[in-house]
Design an enzyme around this catalytic site. Structure first.
Site, mmCIF file in Angstrom:
data_model
loop_
_atom_site.group_PDB
_atom_site.id
_atom_site.type_symbol
_atom_site.label_atom_id
_atom_site.label_comp_id
_atom_site.label_asym_id
_atom_site.label_seq_id
_atom_site.Cartn_x
_atom_site.Cartn_y
_atom_site.Cartn_z
ATOM 1 C CB SER A 142 -0.839 -0.014 1.285
ATOM 2 O OG SER A 142 -1.479 1.228 1.497
ATOM 3 C CE1 TYR A 155 -4.534 -1.998 5.116
ATOM 4 C CE2 TYR A 155 -3.220 -0.043 4.668
ATOM 5 C CZ TYR A 155 -3.981 -1.106 4.218
ATOM 6 O OH TYR A 155 -4.188 -1.278 2.869
HETATM 7 P P1 NAD Z 1 -11.479 -6.376 0.183
HETATM 8 O O1 NAD Z 1 -12.061 -6.215 1.552
HETATM 9 O O2 NAD Z 1 -12.332 -6.095 -0.993
HETATM 10 O O3 NAD Z 1 -10.820 -7.817 0.018
HETATM 11 C C1 NAD Z 1 -10.073 -8.403 1.036
HETATM 12 C C2 NAD Z 1 -9.971 -9.878 0.786
HETATM 13 O O4 NAD Z 1 -9.240 -10.479 1.873
HETATM 14 C C3 NAD Z 1 -11.349 -10.572 0.751
HETATM 15 O O5 NAD Z 1 -11.327 -11.595 -0.227
HETATM 16 C C4 NAD Z 1 -11.449 -11.179 2.135
HETATM 17 O O6 NAD Z 1 -12.327 -12.302 2.216
HETATM 18 C C5 NAD Z 1 -10.020 -11.576 2.364
HETATM 19 N N1 NAD Z 1 -9.705 -11.835 3.767
HETATM 20 C C6 NAD Z 1 -9.918 -11.046 4.835
HETATM 21 N N2 NAD Z 1 -9.546 -11.690 5.958
HETATM 22 C C7 NAD Z 1 -9.086 -12.903 5.583
HETATM 23 C C8 NAD Z 1 -8.565 -14.021 6.285
HETATM 24 N N3 NAD Z 1 -8.434 -14.041 7.614
HETATM 25 N N4 NAD Z 1 -8.207 -15.112 5.561
HETATM 26 C C9 NAD Z 1 -8.345 -15.127 4.216
HETATM 27 N N5 NAD Z 1 -8.824 -14.104 3.503
HETATM 28 C C10 NAD Z 1 -9.190 -13.011 4.184
HETATM 29 O O7 NAD Z 1 -10.184 -5.407 0.194
HETATM 30 P P2 NAD Z 1 -9.266 -4.818 -0.980
HETATM 31 O O8 NAD Z 1 -9.407 -3.341 -0.925
HETATM 32 O O9 NAD Z 1 -9.447 -5.531 -2.247
HETATM 33 O O10 NAD Z 1 -7.817 -5.129 -0.371
HETATM 34 C C11 NAD Z 1 -6.967 -6.115 -0.872
HETATM 35 C C12 NAD Z 1 -5.528 -5.767 -0.480
HETATM 36 O O11 NAD Z 1 -5.158 -4.528 -1.081
HETATM 37 C C13 NAD Z 1 -5.328 -5.603 1.025
HETATM 38 O O12 NAD Z 1 -4.086 -6.156 1.409
HETATM 39 C C14 NAD Z 1 -5.294 -4.093 1.186
HETATM 40 O O13 NAD Z 1 -4.576 -3.704 2.320
HETATM 41 C C15 NAD Z 1 -4.607 -3.686 -0.101
HETATM 42 N N6 NAD Z 1 -4.826 -2.298 -0.459
HETATM 43 C C16 NAD Z 1 -6.097 -1.829 -0.667
HETATM 44 C C17 NAD Z 1 -6.252 -0.499 -0.994
HETATM 45 C C18 NAD Z 1 -7.609 0.080 -1.217
HETATM 46 O O14 NAD Z 1 -7.705 1.307 -1.279
HETATM 47 N N7 NAD Z 1 -8.648 -0.708 -1.393
HETATM 48 C C19 NAD Z 1 -5.150 0.345 -1.125
HETATM 49 C C20 NAD Z 1 -3.879 -0.168 -0.908
HETATM 50 C C21 NAD Z 1 -3.739 -1.496 -0.568
#
Ligand code: NAD
Length: 260
Positions: A142, A155
């Site tokens: 991130s 985080y």
């Molecule tokens: P999301 O909530 O849409 O997806 C998260 C996924 O992780 C889901 O499939 C969920 O079921 C899974 N998950 C959660 N806990 C779990 C566990 N204990 N075991 C297995 N799976 C688990 O979120 P997203 O925004 O798509 O985020 C995905 C990644 O991208 C994360 O690591 C997040 O930190 C990173 N990220 C997101 C953003 C953003 O703005 N959305 C920005 C930078 C980084």
């Protein structure tokens, strides 16, 4: 080199960025191991949508806080699809609160899911990648792997940690034709971010609209959310020949956030 018939394991791929990466890799002919939580029917729908792209897609429900379930997921991937060529550590959760009010169980869960799970997937996948002499490990970090924001202590800590893991593992396998890199997105509108809008509004005592404009997109100079497709395209790039000599580093896609 074509990615056709390679196998990718993507943690947290039942939603958001991970699901987008699964679809994009499937479009390049990559077989998929899907993982994450959610409604069984919805997950089966995603799985069959991916298979409709002409690849195999299996689902494993491993909880990223449970090392033995992670080990079983990697074993299942190898048993059913024969190999793991690409590992995308993507599963993640968020919680927003001042550090002195941060619930201990939330801290532990964020460190486990957003950081330690990558140690467990990597340690299970690497022996196999070394043996086959090719591999790509891509950690979805991130902008918070590079800079901090208030109220996100767990985080930001986990994402900085994953940047350190990326560099260390990259050096350990540099001569094995295995690269290890991170992608550092700014805000991407996914279910994770939708949840944060409400939490942040509560923590800061402001409206949800103010969270989007004055907090999330404040530092994003382009004033646009990053798209899931833009992140997924970077995964494909990191898997390709052009990125063969790129390891232990990161790609930022943050609308200019970390340029400031
Ligand atoms: P999301 O909530 O849409 O997806 C998260 C996924 O992780 C889901 O499939 C969920 O079921 C899974 N998950 C959660 N806990 C779990 C566990 N204990 N075991 C297995 N799976 C688990 O979120 P997203 O925004 O798509 O985020 C995905 C990644 O991208 C994360 O690591 C997040 O930190 C990173 N990220 C997101 C953003 C953003 O703005 N959305 C920005 C930078 C980084």
């Amino acid at each position: 080199m074509s990615l056709k018939n390679k196998v990718a394991l993507i943690t947290g791929s039942t939603s958001g960025i991970g699901l987008g990466i699964a679809h994009r890799l499937a479009e390049s002919g990559v077989h998929i191991v899907m993982n994450g939580f959610g409604d069984a029917e919805a997950i089966e729908g995603h799985r069959s949508d991916i298979e409709a792209k002409g690849v195999r897609c299996i689902y494993h429900a491993a909880d990223m806080t449970k090392p033995e379930e992670i080990q079983d997921m990697v074993k299942t991937a190898k048993d059913e699809l024969g190999q793991v060529d690409v590992l995308v550590n993507n599963a993640g959760i968020q919680h927003v609160a001042p550090v002195d009010e941060f619930p201990i169980e939330k801290w532990d869960a964020i460190i486990a899911i957003n950081m330690s799970s990558a140690f467990h997937t990597i340690r299970n996948v690497l022996p196999h990648m070394k043996q086959q002499g090719w591999g790509r490990v891509i950690n979805i970090a991130s902008a918070h792997g590079l800079v901090a924001s208030p109220y996100k202590s767990a985080y930001v800590t986990a994402k900085h940690g994953i940047m350190g893991l990326t560099k260390t593992v990259a050096l350990e396998v540099a001569e094995k034709n295995i690269t290890v890199n991170s992608i550092c997105p700014g805000y991407v509108k996914t279910p994770l971010v939708e949840g944060q809008i409400a939490d942040t509004a509560r923590s800061r005592g402001i409206t949800e609209e103010q969270v989007v404009n004055d907090v999330m997109l404040k530092a994003q100079a382009t004033k646009k959310f990053v798209t899931i497709e833009q992140v997924a395209e970077m995964v494909v790039f990191l898997c390709g020949d052009a990125a063969e000599n790129m390891t232990g580093t990161h790609l930022s896609v943050d609308g200019g956030w970390t340029a400031q």
